[in-house]
Design a protein around this motif. Sequence first.
Motif, PDB file in Angstrom:
ATOM      1  N   TRP A   7       0.021  17.671  15.915  1.00 51.87           N
ATOM      2  CA  TRP A   7      -1.471  17.555  16.032  1.00 51.87           C
ATOM      3  C   TRP A   7      -1.137  15.814  14.922  1.00 51.87           C
ATOM      4  CZ3 TRP A   7      -5.187  17.066  11.225  1.00 51.87           C
ATOM      5  CH2 TRP A   7      -6.430  16.699  11.815  1.00 51.87           C
ATOM      6  N   PHE A  10       0.066  13.427  17.650  1.00 56.74           N
ATOM      7  CA  PHE A  10      -0.889  13.156  18.144  1.00 56.74           C
ATOM      8  C   PHE A  10      -2.362  12.743  17.728  1.00 56.74           C
ATOM      9  CE2 PHE A  10       2.024  15.530  20.892  1.00 56.74           C
ATOM     10  CZ  PHE A  10       1.728  14.490  22.668  1.00 56.74           C
ATOM     11  N   ASN A  54      -3.274  11.119  24.722  1.00 59.89           N
ATOM     12  CA  ASN A  54      -2.996  11.570  23.413  1.00 59.89           C
ATOM     13  C   ASN A  54      -4.415  12.903  23.434  1.00 59.89           C
ATOM     14  OD1 ASN A  54      -0.797  10.478  22.913  1.00 59.89           O
ATOM     15  ND2 ASN A  54      -1.385   8.813  22.321  1.00 59.89           N
ATOM     16  N   SER A  56      -6.255  14.925  24.827  1.00 61.08           N
ATOM     17  CA  SER A  56      -5.869  15.893  25.591  1.00 61.08           C
ATOM     18  C   SER A  56      -4.877  16.841  24.841  1.00 61.08           C
ATOM     19  CB  SER A  56      -5.764  15.722  26.681  1.00 61.08           C
ATOM     20  OG  SER A  56      -4.268  15.136  27.512  1.00 61.08           O
ATOM     21  N   MET A  57      -3.622  16.375  23.663  1.00 55.64           N
ATOM     22  CA  MET A  57      -3.314  16.674  23.365  1.00 55.64           C
ATOM     23  C   MET A  57      -3.585  16.830  22.210  1.00 55.64           C
ATOM     24  SD  MET A  57      -0.330  17.358  25.168  1.00 55.64           S
ATOM     25  CE  MET A  57       0.916  17.564  24.347  1.00 55.64           C
TER      26      MET A  57
END
Length: 67
Positions: A7, A10, A54, A56-57
């Motif tokens: 988390w 990203f 990035n 969305s991740m």
Amino acid sequence: MLVKSFWYVFSLLTIFFVLLNTPNNSSIGTSINQSQLFNFRSKKLFMQKIIAFNVSMFFIFTILSLI
């Protein structure tokens, strides 16, 4: 713990790519030819795809960290 580290990675990558993608008006002159213009647009489109991935991740890892 692993989800939290992804988390952070990203989120930092998203910030970095957004700052890198900010258009600079001084880099585009009036004497630019058509091939350079298409090359510039394709690079910008590629960066926008990377930023979208990035983001969305980031959201996926945010949801996973809440579970």
